[in-house]
Design a protein around this motif. Sequence first.
Motif, PDB file in Angstrom:
ATOM      1  N   ASP A  61       0.753  -1.254   0.003  1.00  0.00           N
ATOM      2  CA  ASP A  61      -0.057  -0.081  -0.033  1.00  0.00           C
ATOM      3  C   ASP A  61       0.984   1.225   0.150  1.00  0.00           C
ATOM      4  OD1 ASP A  61      -2.310  -1.223   0.035  1.00  0.00           O
ATOM      5  OD2 ASP A  61      -2.732  -1.404   2.077  1.00  0.00           O
ATOM      6  N   CYS A  76       3.093   1.466  -3.292  1.00  0.00           N
ATOM      7  CA  CYS A  76       2.202   1.983  -4.845  1.00  0.00           C
ATOM      8  C   CYS A  76       1.783   3.473  -4.527  1.00  0.00           C
ATOM      9  CB  CYS A  76       1.055   1.008  -4.930  1.00  0.00           C
ATOM     10  SG  CYS A  76       1.420  -0.780  -5.164  1.00  0.00           S
ATOM     11  N   ARG A  77       1.437   3.944  -3.304  1.00  0.00           N
ATOM     12  CA  ARG A  77       1.056   5.152  -3.116  1.00  0.00           C
ATOM     13  C   ARG A  77       2.208   6.200  -3.546  1.00  0.00           C
ATOM     14  NH1 ARG A  77       0.608   6.428   2.799  1.00  0.00           N
ATOM     15  NH2 ARG A  77       2.834   6.958   2.751  1.00  0.00           N
ATOM     16  N   ARG A  81      -2.088  -5.569  -9.021  1.00  0.00           N
ATOM     17  CA  ARG A  81      -2.938  -4.500  -8.666  1.00  0.00           C
ATOM     18  C   ARG A  81      -2.945  -3.158  -9.483  1.00  0.00           C
ATOM     19  NH1 ARG A  81      -2.030  -2.869  -2.338  1.00  0.00           N
ATOM     20  NH2 ARG A  81      -2.491  -0.739  -3.170  1.00  0.00           N
ATOM     21  N   SER A  82      -3.986  -2.438  -9.912  1.00  0.00           N
ATOM     22  CA  SER A  82      -3.939  -1.528 -10.614  1.00  0.00           C
ATOM     23  C   SER A  82      -5.178  -0.446 -10.233  1.00  0.00           C
ATOM     24  CB  SER A  82      -3.981  -1.876 -12.099  1.00  0.00           C
ATOM     25  OG  SER A  82      -4.125  -0.564 -13.055  1.00  0.00           O
ATOM     26  N   ARG A  83      -4.856   0.538  -9.349  1.00  0.00           N
ATOM     27  CA  ARG A  83      -5.889   1.421  -8.989  1.00  0.00           C
ATOM     28  C   ARG A  83      -5.618   2.834  -9.483  1.00  0.00           C
ATOM     29  NH1 ARG A  83      -5.784  -1.288  -2.991  1.00  0.00           N
ATOM     30  NH2 ARG A  83      -5.859  -3.269  -3.535  1.00  0.00           N
ATOM     31  N   PRO A  84      -6.659   3.574  -9.663  1.00  0.00           N
ATOM     32  CA  PRO A  84      -6.224   5.031  -9.938  1.00  0.00           C
ATOM     33  C   PRO A  84      -5.570   5.828  -8.790  1.00  0.00           C
ATOM     34  CG  PRO A  84      -8.600   4.261 -10.519  1.00  0.00           C
ATOM     35  CD  PRO A  84      -7.988   3.341  -9.680  1.00  0.00           C
ATOM     36  N   GLU A 118      -2.482   5.578  -8.073  1.00  0.00           N
ATOM     37  CA  GLU A 118      -1.297   5.140  -7.281  1.00  0.00           C
ATOM     38  C   GLU A 118      -0.639   4.033  -8.363  1.00  0.00           C
ATOM     39  OE1 GLU A 118      -3.090   2.219  -4.237  1.00  0.00           O
ATOM     40  OE2 GLU A 118      -2.564   0.543  -5.726  1.00  0.00           O
ATOM     41  N   ALA A 164       0.781   0.733 -10.178  1.00  0.00           N
ATOM     42  CA  ALA A 164       0.430  -0.549 -10.446  1.00  0.00           C
ATOM     43  C   ALA A 164       1.347  -1.489 -10.340  1.00  0.00           C
ATOM     44  CB  ALA A 164      -0.226  -0.595 -11.807  1.00  0.00           C
ATOM     45  N   THR A 217      -5.572   4.445 -21.533  1.00  0.00           N
ATOM     46  CA  THR A 217      -5.785   4.670 -20.091  1.00  0.00           C
ATOM     47  C   THR A 217      -4.907   5.892 -19.839  1.00  0.00           C
ATOM     48  OG1 THR A 217      -6.132   2.265 -19.510  1.00  0.00           O
ATOM     49  CG2 THR A 217      -5.241   3.789 -17.742  1.00  0.00           C
ATOM     50  N   ARG A 259      -3.908   5.894 -14.168  1.00  0.00           N
ATOM     51  CA  ARG A 259      -5.255   5.459 -14.544  1.00  0.00           C
ATOM     52  C   ARG A 259      -6.219   6.634 -14.331  1.00  0.00           C
ATOM     53  NH1 ARG A 259      -7.639   0.055 -12.176  1.00  0.00           N
ATOM     54  NH2 ARG A 259      -9.037   0.597 -13.812  1.00  0.00           N
TER      55      ARG A 259
END
Length: 380
Positions: free
Chosen positions: A73, A76-77, A109-112, A114, A116, A349, A367
């Motif tokens: 976490d 990635c942040r 994982r791939s989140r807007p 942060e 991926a 994207t 993203r």
Amino acid sequence: MKLFGHLYAPDDRGLCLVTVEEGRIAAIEPAEPGTEPADAIGGPNDRILPGLLDIQINGAFGDDFADPAARMDVICRDMPRFGVTGFVPTIVTSAPKVYGPALANLAPRSRPGEAAVLGVHIEGPYISPAHKGTHDPAQLRLPDIREAATWLESGSVLWFTLAPELPGALELIEFLVRNGVRVSMGHTDATWEQARAAADAGATMATHLFNAMRPFRHRDPGVAGFALANPLRADFIADGNHIAFETIRLMARAKAPDDLILVTDALAGLGMPPGRYWLGGREYVSDGTCGRLPDGTLSGSLLPLNRALRNLVVECGFEVPTAVACVTTNPARALGLEEELGRVEVGRTADLTVVDENWDVQATISRGGLAYGAAAEVSR
Ligand code: ZN
């Protein structure tokens, strides 16, 4: 969201206004200096790049990816502070019991907003004792298809570094390639002929070219010479410590520009003050630029990817589009991710990095979400 700057997509598009809507690039329009909207990120002296990709990185912000407790976490942040929108964590040579939990911790994982996790790179344990670098010698072993097969069950192994001259390596290469995993030669004492046999078996890459491999000699070109002379994709480190900038210039003359991949090979000490950190269960000392074992053996780098990219342009004389491709389209293509990643195009994207004239990161969009903004007026 609007971005204003000189667009390298990575090809040179000149000054542009890039519009992001609903996570995608909605428009790319040519622009003139002084026409930037008040709310735009960037300015006429900034560069807009595809989000940077780092496909070989061992850790960051104090944590080592071979440690199943690495705080993904946090990483990635915080990775977007270096312009990175996607990365491939490396698990270095480790005890057998480490791999299952580490692979689970590194699930893609791939989140807007942060960076991926794109998948995993397994480096070792099937490597040469003669070129082990800082890998734990007690954990080196011979290629073992049954062991490797258990790692592939995670579904997240994208690429694999091994020494092709070891007994059983060619069979393992064929097995990995058959299962969709890219194979790279690294930490290896392979001769030219052994490297050729590995390429014939399906290996397509060379890991940190020139580092931890049989050196190039005029009567014994070895794996390094083979990688220079053949269409293998080669990744390399541009911190000025691992290889000379002149050597990178030589690589760029010898190889097709599409085959060069810039990586950090960064350690847990990336983004941290100098001090003692861990890699694959071994302690090393970070001086803030690179890591070394207590005996002086060079470990990975601590130079952020945007600074390494700067070195390609400023120290190695790369044209900007060529340098940018080394951290965007080229790594994406090497891992079969080019349909999704590595280019700025309408409809794609929105993974974007804005840097200033000094290659310092001004903003990172992942993203479509703002993942990092240097300026006070840019808020999440
Ligand atoms: Zn290595």
